[in-house]
Design a protein around this motif. Sequence first.
Motif, PDB file in Angstrom:
ATOM      1  N   PHE A  34       0.835  -1.197   0.000  1.00 41.35           N
ATOM      2  CA  PHE A  34       0.000   0.000   0.000  1.00 41.35           C
ATOM      3  C   PHE A  34       0.874   1.253   0.000  1.00 41.35           C
ATOM      4  O   PHE A  34       1.995   1.248   0.510  1.00 41.35           O
ATOM      5  CB  PHE A  34      -0.885   0.038   1.260  1.00 41.35           C
ATOM      6  CG  PHE A  34      -1.716  -1.192   1.469  1.00 41.35           C
ATOM      7  CD1 PHE A  34      -1.179  -2.315   2.082  1.00 41.35           C
ATOM      8  CD2 PHE A  34      -3.033  -1.225   1.068  1.00 41.35           C
ATOM      9  CE1 PHE A  34      -1.940  -3.460   2.279  1.00 41.35           C
ATOM     10  CE2 PHE A  34      -3.811  -2.367   1.270  1.00 41.35           C
ATOM     11  CZ  PHE A  34      -3.257  -3.481   1.864  1.00 41.35           C
ATOM     12  N   TYR A  36       0.161   5.283   1.264  1.00 44.39           N
ATOM     13  CA  TYR A  36      -0.744   6.231   1.888  1.00 44.39           C
ATOM     14  C   TYR A  36      -0.135   7.625   1.796  1.00 44.39           C
ATOM     15  O   TYR A  36       1.087   7.783   1.790  1.00 44.39           O
ATOM     16  CB  TYR A  36      -0.943   5.905   3.373  1.00 44.39           C
ATOM     17  CG  TYR A  36      -1.841   4.726   3.661  1.00 44.39           C
ATOM     18  CD1 TYR A  36      -1.345   3.426   3.674  1.00 44.39           C
ATOM     19  CD2 TYR A  36      -3.199   4.914   3.937  1.00 44.39           C
ATOM     20  CE1 TYR A  36      -2.174   2.346   3.948  1.00 44.39           C
ATOM     21  CE2 TYR A  36      -4.024   3.836   4.229  1.00 44.39           C
ATOM     22  CZ  TYR A  36      -3.501   2.562   4.218  1.00 44.39           C
ATOM     23  OH  TYR A  36      -4.328   1.495   4.498  1.00 44.39           O
ATOM     24  N   GLY A  43      -5.227  12.620   8.992  1.00 43.26           N
ATOM     25  CA  GLY A  43      -5.003  11.186   8.994  1.00 43.26           C
ATOM     26  C   GLY A  43      -4.389  10.725   7.687  1.00 43.26           C
ATOM     27  O   GLY A  43      -4.052  11.537   6.816  1.00 43.26           O
ATOM     28  N   TRP A  94       1.344  -5.591   4.239  1.00 42.96           N
ATOM     29  CA  TRP A  94       0.469  -6.369   5.126  1.00 42.96           C
ATOM     30  C   TRP A  94       0.786  -7.845   4.977  1.00 42.96           C
ATOM     31  O   TRP A  94       0.742  -8.398   3.881  1.00 42.96           O
ATOM     32  CB  TRP A  94      -0.995  -6.130   4.779  1.00 42.96           C
ATOM     33  CG  TRP A  94      -1.958  -6.759   5.748  1.00 42.96           C
ATOM     34  CD1 TRP A  94      -2.485  -6.182   6.861  1.00 42.96           C
ATOM     35  CD2 TRP A  94      -2.499  -8.083   5.686  1.00 42.96           C
ATOM     36  NE1 TRP A  94      -3.332  -7.069   7.497  1.00 42.96           N
ATOM     37  CE2 TRP A  94      -3.349  -8.234   6.811  1.00 42.96           C
ATOM     38  CE3 TRP A  94      -2.346  -9.152   4.802  1.00 42.96           C
ATOM     39  CZ2 TRP A  94      -4.054  -9.406   7.062  1.00 42.96           C
ATOM     40  CZ3 TRP A  94      -3.035 -10.330   5.050  1.00 42.96           C
ATOM     41  CH2 TRP A  94      -3.875 -10.439   6.177  1.00 42.96           C
TER      42      TRP A  94
ATOM     43  N   LEU B  90      -3.558   8.209  15.968  1.00 37.76           N
ATOM     44  CA  LEU B  90      -4.456   7.868  14.865  1.00 37.76           C
ATOM     45  C   LEU B  90      -5.201   6.574  15.171  1.00 37.76           C
ATOM     46  O   LEU B  90      -4.597   5.585  15.578  1.00 37.76           O
ATOM     47  CB  LEU B  90      -3.666   7.694  13.572  1.00 37.76           C
ATOM     48  CG  LEU B  90      -3.081   8.972  12.976  1.00 37.76           C
ATOM     49  CD1 LEU B  90      -1.933   8.651  12.050  1.00 37.76           C
ATOM     50  CD2 LEU B  90      -4.169   9.732  12.226  1.00 37.76           C
ATOM     51  N   GLY B  98      -7.689  -6.973   7.544  1.00 36.56           N
ATOM     52  CA  GLY B  98      -6.857  -5.842   7.139  1.00 36.56           C
ATOM     53  C   GLY B  98      -6.114  -6.004   5.843  1.00 36.56           C
ATOM     54  O   GLY B  98      -5.350  -5.113   5.464  1.00 36.56           O
ATOM     55  N   TYR B 100      -7.066  -5.688   2.909  1.00 32.95           N
ATOM     56  CA  TYR B 100      -7.446  -4.685   1.921  1.00 32.95           C
ATOM     57  C   TYR B 100      -7.017  -3.285   2.351  1.00 32.95           C
ATOM     58  O   TYR B 100      -7.323  -2.315   1.681  1.00 32.95           O
ATOM     59  CB  TYR B 100      -8.954  -4.728   1.690  1.00 32.95           C
ATOM     60  CG  TYR B 100      -9.389  -5.971   0.946  1.00 32.95           C
ATOM     61  CD1 TYR B 100      -9.675  -7.136   1.641  1.00 32.95           C
ATOM     62  CD2 TYR B 100      -9.499  -5.986  -0.430  1.00 32.95           C
ATOM     63  CE1 TYR B 100     -10.071  -8.286   0.976  1.00 32.95           C
ATOM     64  CE2 TYR B 100      -9.896  -7.126  -1.110  1.00 32.95           C
ATOM     65  CZ  TYR B 100     -10.171  -8.275  -0.396  1.00 32.95           C
ATOM     66  OH  TYR B 100     -10.547  -9.401  -1.054  1.00 32.95           O
ATOM     67  N   GLY B 101      -6.302  -3.188   3.460  1.00 32.17           N
ATOM     68  CA  GLY B 101      -5.835  -1.898   3.941  1.00 32.17           C
ATOM     69  C   GLY B 101      -6.659  -1.407   5.111  1.00 32.17           C
ATOM     70  O   GLY B 101      -7.697  -1.965   5.436  1.00 32.17           O
ATOM     71  N   TYR B 102      -6.156  -0.392   5.752  1.00 35.41           N
ATOM     72  CA  TYR B 102      -6.829   0.215   6.883  1.00 35.41           C
ATOM     73  C   TYR B 102      -7.371   1.573   6.473  1.00 35.41           C
ATOM     74  O   TYR B 102      -6.797   2.259   5.630  1.00 35.41           O
ATOM     75  CB  TYR B 102      -5.854   0.438   8.048  1.00 35.41           C
ATOM     76  CG  TYR B 102      -5.207  -0.797   8.637  1.00 35.41           C
ATOM     77  CD1 TYR B 102      -5.521  -2.084   8.230  1.00 35.41           C
ATOM     78  CD2 TYR B 102      -4.241  -0.655   9.648  1.00 35.41           C
ATOM     79  CE1 TYR B 102      -4.925  -3.196   8.792  1.00 35.41           C
ATOM     80  CE2 TYR B 102      -3.628  -1.763  10.217  1.00 35.41           C
ATOM     81  CZ  TYR B 102      -3.969  -3.029   9.775  1.00 35.41           C
ATOM     82  OH  TYR B 102      -3.358  -4.126  10.328  1.00 35.41           O
ATOM     83  N   THR B 103      -8.443   1.996   7.129  1.00 33.60           N
ATOM     84  CA  THR B 103      -8.979   3.344   6.948  1.00 33.60           C
ATOM     85  C   THR B 103      -8.733   4.122   8.228  1.00 33.60           C
ATOM     86  O   THR B 103      -9.093   3.654   9.311  1.00 33.60           O
ATOM     87  CB  THR B 103     -10.482   3.295   6.645  1.00 33.60           C
ATOM     88  OG1 THR B 103     -10.689   2.549   5.442  1.00 33.60           O
ATOM     89  CG2 THR B 103     -11.028   4.704   6.454  1.00 33.60           C
ATOM     90  N   PHE B 104      -8.148   5.299   8.086  1.00 33.53           N
ATOM     91  CA  PHE B 104      -7.716   6.064   9.245  1.00 33.53           C
ATOM     92  C   PHE B 104      -8.661   7.207   9.573  1.00 33.53           C
ATOM     93  O   PHE B 104      -9.294   7.800   8.683  1.00 33.53           O
ATOM     94  CB  PHE B 104      -6.316   6.634   9.007  1.00 33.53           C
ATOM     95  CG  PHE B 104      -5.228   5.616   9.113  1.00 33.53           C
ATOM     96  CD1 PHE B 104      -4.925   4.788   8.039  1.00 33.53           C
ATOM     97  CD2 PHE B 104      -4.507   5.461  10.288  1.00 33.53           C
ATOM     98  CE1 PHE B 104      -3.934   3.830   8.135  1.00 33.53           C
ATOM     99  CE2 PHE B 104      -3.506   4.508  10.395  1.00 33.53           C
ATOM    100  CZ  PHE B 104      -3.222   3.702   9.316  1.00 33.53           C
ATOM    101  N   GLY B 105      -8.715   7.523  10.864  1.00 34.14           N
ATOM    102  CA  GLY B 105      -9.395   8.723  11.315  1.00 34.14           C
ATOM    103  C   GLY B 105      -8.522   9.939  11.083  1.00 34.14           C
ATOM    104  O   GLY B 105      -7.396   9.834  10.580  1.00 34.14           O
ATOM    105  N   SER B 106      -9.035  11.092  11.487  1.00 33.12           N
ATOM    106  CA  SER B 106      -8.335  12.349  11.224  1.00 33.12           C
ATOM    107  C   SER B 106      -7.268  12.676  12.256  1.00 33.12           C
ATOM    108  O   SER B 106      -6.524  13.633  12.093  1.00 33.12           O
ATOM    109  CB  SER B 106      -9.344  13.495  11.140  1.00 33.12           C
ATOM    110  OG  SER B 106     -10.129  13.520  12.310  1.00 33.12           O
TER     111      SER B 106
END
Lengths: 110, 113
Positions: A34, A36, A43, A94, B90, B98, B100-106
């Motif tokens: 990944f 990011y 975030g 991952w 965070l 996981g 497929y990846g993680y989604t993060f908060g702000s």
Amino acid sequence: AQSVTQLDSQVPVFEEAPVELRCNYSSSVSVYLFWYVQYPNQGLQLLLKYLSGSTLVKGINGFEAEFNKSQTSFHLRKPSVHISDTAEYFCAAWTGKLIFGQGTTLQVKP
Amino acid sequence: SQTIHQWPATLVQPVGSPLSLECTVEGTSNPNLYWYRQAAGRGLQLLFYSVGIGQISSEVPQNLSASRPQDRQFILSSKKLLLSDSGFYLCAWSRYGGSYGYTFGSGTRLTVV
């Protein structure tokens, strides 16, 4: 143990120039990879991911990355950067848990 | 669609005071939940993760603890803050473990003074 190495801590580049952010991973098993992006005080936002299939992955904001299994690399590229691309970029792998690299600061200069 | 909320956005706390940061996820059930810390000039350090209510795994021994009282709620706490607890915290969620990846908060910017 799995690890992710981002080879450059900072990458300065002029606007409209191409850029490559380098990432290498080490793993004895198959990995999912990944990239990011993190803008200041925000975030992390997913740019793109490689799970399987084509080794060239296209993401948001015009970024793409190529998975190279023989070189264990997953470098991120953009043919022409904008000022708004200035941010921190993280490569991650991952293999049961998401392991991050140390990050690369992309500084786009006018 | 799924959303993740994290608050507060910024926090300034004196040394020795308690801490409670909250994270909630909407639009999904039984997510995996994570707390990361990002110290200045460093990468992301996984602090805790949870695969279900009441199930917490700690990655790094430290002055912090985590709890998951409800399926989509994840709380980061401390009884007494240290200066070294300053950083950007965070919260993230994932499904299917996981891959497929993680989604993060702000994020929450914590400054301990």
